[in-house]
Design a protein around this motif. Structure first.
Motif, PDB file in Angstrom:
ATOM      1  N   GLY A  46       1.300 -65.679  32.191  1.00 38.58           N
ATOM      2  CA  GLY A  46       1.809 -65.844  33.544  1.00 38.58           C
ATOM      3  C   GLY A  46       1.720 -67.283  33.981  1.00 38.58           C
ATOM      4  O   GLY A  46       0.774 -68.009  33.671  1.00 38.58           O
ATOM      5  N   SER A  78       8.283 -62.201  41.573  1.00 43.38           N
ATOM      6  CA  SER A  78       7.130 -61.530  42.147  1.00 43.38           C
ATOM      7  C   SER A  78       7.561 -60.408  43.058  1.00 43.38           C
ATOM      8  O   SER A  78       8.525 -60.522  43.796  1.00 43.38           O
ATOM      9  N   ALA A 125       5.320 -66.244  42.724  1.00 50.81           N
ATOM     10  CA  ALA A 125       4.110 -65.448  42.496  1.00 50.81           C
ATOM     11  C   ALA A 125       2.850 -66.276  42.574  1.00 50.81           C
ATOM     12  O   ALA A 125       1.782 -65.745  42.821  1.00 50.81           O
ATOM     13  N   THR A 140      -4.224 -60.280  40.886  1.00 48.13           N
ATOM     14  CA  THR A 140      -2.905 -59.664  40.794  1.00 48.13           C
ATOM     15  C   THR A 140      -2.846 -58.607  39.700  1.00 48.13           C
ATOM     16  O   THR A 140      -3.703 -58.558  38.810  1.00 48.13           O
ATOM     17  N   LYS A 172       0.181 -57.523  37.003  1.00 48.73           N
ATOM     18  CA  LYS A 172       1.468 -57.985  36.486  1.00 48.73           C
ATOM     19  C   LYS A 172       2.040 -56.965  35.524  1.00 48.73           C
ATOM     20  O   LYS A 172       1.322 -56.373  34.724  1.00 48.73           O
ATOM     21  N   TRP A 197       4.888 -56.608  32.605  1.00 49.20           N
ATOM     22  CA  TRP A 197       5.671 -57.420  31.670  1.00 49.20           C
ATOM     23  C   TRP A 197       6.676 -56.545  30.937  1.00 49.20           C
ATOM     24  O   TRP A 197       6.442 -55.364  30.696  1.00 49.20           O
ATOM     25  N   ARG A 223       8.209 -64.545  31.451  1.00 42.60           N
ATOM     26  CA  ARG A 223       7.569 -64.331  32.744  1.00 42.60           C
ATOM     27  C   ARG A 223       7.468 -62.827  32.984  1.00 42.60           C
ATOM     28  O   ARG A 223       8.255 -62.042  32.440  1.00 42.60           O
ATOM     29  N   PRO A 224       6.510 -62.373  33.794  1.00 42.19           N
ATOM     30  CA  PRO A 224       6.441 -60.947  34.135  1.00 42.19           C
ATOM     31  C   PRO A 224       7.599 -60.554  35.043  1.00 42.19           C
ATOM     32  O   PRO A 224       8.093 -61.359  35.834  1.00 42.19           O
ATOM     33  N   ALA A 250       5.022 -58.664  39.901  1.00 43.72           N
ATOM     34  CA  ALA A 250       3.615 -58.997  40.134  1.00 43.72           C
ATOM     35  C   ALA A 250       3.215 -58.462  41.500  1.00 43.72           C
ATOM     36  O   ALA A 250       3.918 -58.664  42.492  1.00 43.72           O
TER      37      ALA A 250
END
Length: 463
Positions: free
Chosen positions: A203, A209, A241, A280, A282, A284, A291-292, A295
């Protein structure tokens, strides 16, 4: 702490043995034996030694009576085994039994924090702070080391393993999470030793986000939320995020991943991974590892208190997150959007989040204070309303100001850091979850929560 044990847990019906042979014969023989003992203890009256009556009485008192067998062959009955029936419910009683089958020892130098079974049911992995070992269920005497982070000089150690797991449907794929905030995936078909990951989920700035207070961009969805309201961000904005994320010393601590799991529903979300750090949760998609996809800011309201949390060692608390079966309907090819995630917080707060919409379902049980401010939750509208001391739930659109997170939580002096929900689990095929805090375990059935009804609660703290 350094040994793994395999147990076989079975539930069997309680049985009892009855219908024995006639007990009258046994009582008659017992009475004859008692009479013989009494006669031996009380000597007969004195008589001449040459008396014949004395000889006959002595001989009769010195030998035990012969038992008289009154049972005939036709009256013999074999004992029978019958099931025990509960007098209250009228159903057969069951007995649970746990039997230890295997012991896997002498392979870890540090405490084992992860155990995960492979999809083929033949192997499992165990992980500690520096190593991940692969075991065969039928061969506890040997193991194979697949990950080893221990350097030659321990002063050169830069990260430790915090979680490890197998994929639920792919026996060749495994992952581990590290204290640097990275989730590394490996394919055992490429190499037996997992030295180089095939994917690294890390991350950072520029991820999309979904705030716990609402949909994408962090906008509120009504009422209070899990986290403090944040300025809106467009998708792809570098600050989406990580806006307000701690930097420097605290960033290294809060970015450490405490739990990482694959989604249980492999047929619906085979590429989804859920990771939880201190601040957080997350979600994925392994097909987009840059990137996720979502989040959820769980502890945004605690960012201003990181220094106090560090002094009390609460910043090192390891919260878990579990993917829950049965999310929203699939949209496009983003299977991670269907996930619901269960996680916990302080003040005995726990909730289920929809990874796509950010909707929150608070879980409340008698005797707990799910809200940050303590006391009963209030549900001014919608389904799942609960009375004080009752079990219930609320969505993000109907939760009160006592819900965990929000501006009121940041300044609330009633935030109880000693009451925390660290351990959570979800059923792999049903929308049911388990929540543990201290010595109490609670089970929730979320099957009807999608229709606005309160989750069915059950207290499982038998011990």
């Amino acid at each position: 702490d350094k040994t793994i044990k395999l147990w076989r847990v079975a539930e069997r019906r309680a049985e009892t043995v009855h219908v024995f042979n006639n007990n009258d014969d046994a009582r008659a023989q017992t009475a004859a034996a008692d009479e013989y003992t009494r006669r031996r203890r009380s000597p007969p009256p004195s008589q001449p030694r040459w008396s014949s009556s004395h000889r006959s009485s002595s001989s009769s008192s010195s030998s035990p009576p012969r038992p008289v067998m009154t049972t005939t062959a036709s009256s013999l009955r074999l004992p029978r085994v019958a099931r025990t029936v509960s007098p209250v419910t009228g159903r057969p009683r069951t007995v649970r039994r746990a039997e230890q089958r295997r012991v896997y020892a002498n392979a870890h130098a540090y405490h084992v924090h992860s155990v995960s079974l492979a999809a083929d049911g033949e192997a499992f992995l165990s992980g500690d702070d520096l190593r991940v070992n692969l075991w065969h269920l039928e061969h506890p005497e040997s193991t194979f080391n697949v990950v080893d982070l221990k350097p030659a000089n321990m002063e050169d150690l830069t990260e430790v393993i915090t979680a490890a797991a197998f994929h639920p449907s792919r026996a060749y794929q495994l992952m581990y999470a590290s204290s640097k905030g990275a989730v590394k995936l490996f394919d055992l078909r490429d190499a037996a030793r997992c030295d180089r990951p095939c994917q690294t989920l890390l991350g950072g700035p520029g991820l999309s986000s979904t705030s716990a207070s609402g949909g994408k961009g962090g906008g509120p969805r009504g009422g209070s939320s899990l986290s403090a309201p944040s300025p809106p961000h467009e998708e792809g904005d570098p600050g989406a995020a990580d806006a307000g994320a701690p930097r420097g010393f605290f960033a290294e601590i809060t970015s450490s991943i405490s739990d990482a799991r694959f989604a249980h529903d492999a047929s619906r979300a085979p590429h989804a991974v859920v990771a939880r750090d201190y601040l957080t949760v997350k979600v994925w998609d392994t097909r987009r590892a840059d990137r996720p996809v979502h989040a959820v800011r769980v502890h945004d309201h605690l960012r201003a208190r990181l220094s106090d949390l560090y002094d009390s060692d609460r910043i090192f608390d390891k919260f878990e997150a579990a993917p829950v079966v049965g999310g929203a309907s699939s949209s496009g090819d983003d299977d991670a959007a269907d996930l619901r995630v269960l996680t916990g917080s302080y003040s005995n707060a726990c909730a289920v989040f929809d990874a796509r919409t950010g909707d929150k379902l608070d879980l409340a049980v008698p005797g707990w204070a799910p809200g940050v401010g303590g006391g009963p939750q209030q549900h001014p509208g919608g389904g799942g309303a609960s009375s004080p001391g009752g079990a219930g739930a609320s969505s993000s659109s109907s939760s009160s100001s006592l819900s965990w997170g929000g501006a009121t939580a940041a300044a609330s002096p009633r935030l109880d850091l000693d009451k925390r929900v660290l351990h959570v689990a979800a059923h792999p095929t049903r929308p049911a979850v388990a929540v543990a805090a201290r010595d109490t375990l609670h089970l929730f059935d979320l099957a009807d929560s999608a229709h606005g009804a309160a989750p069915h609660w059950r207290d499982a703290s038998a011990a």
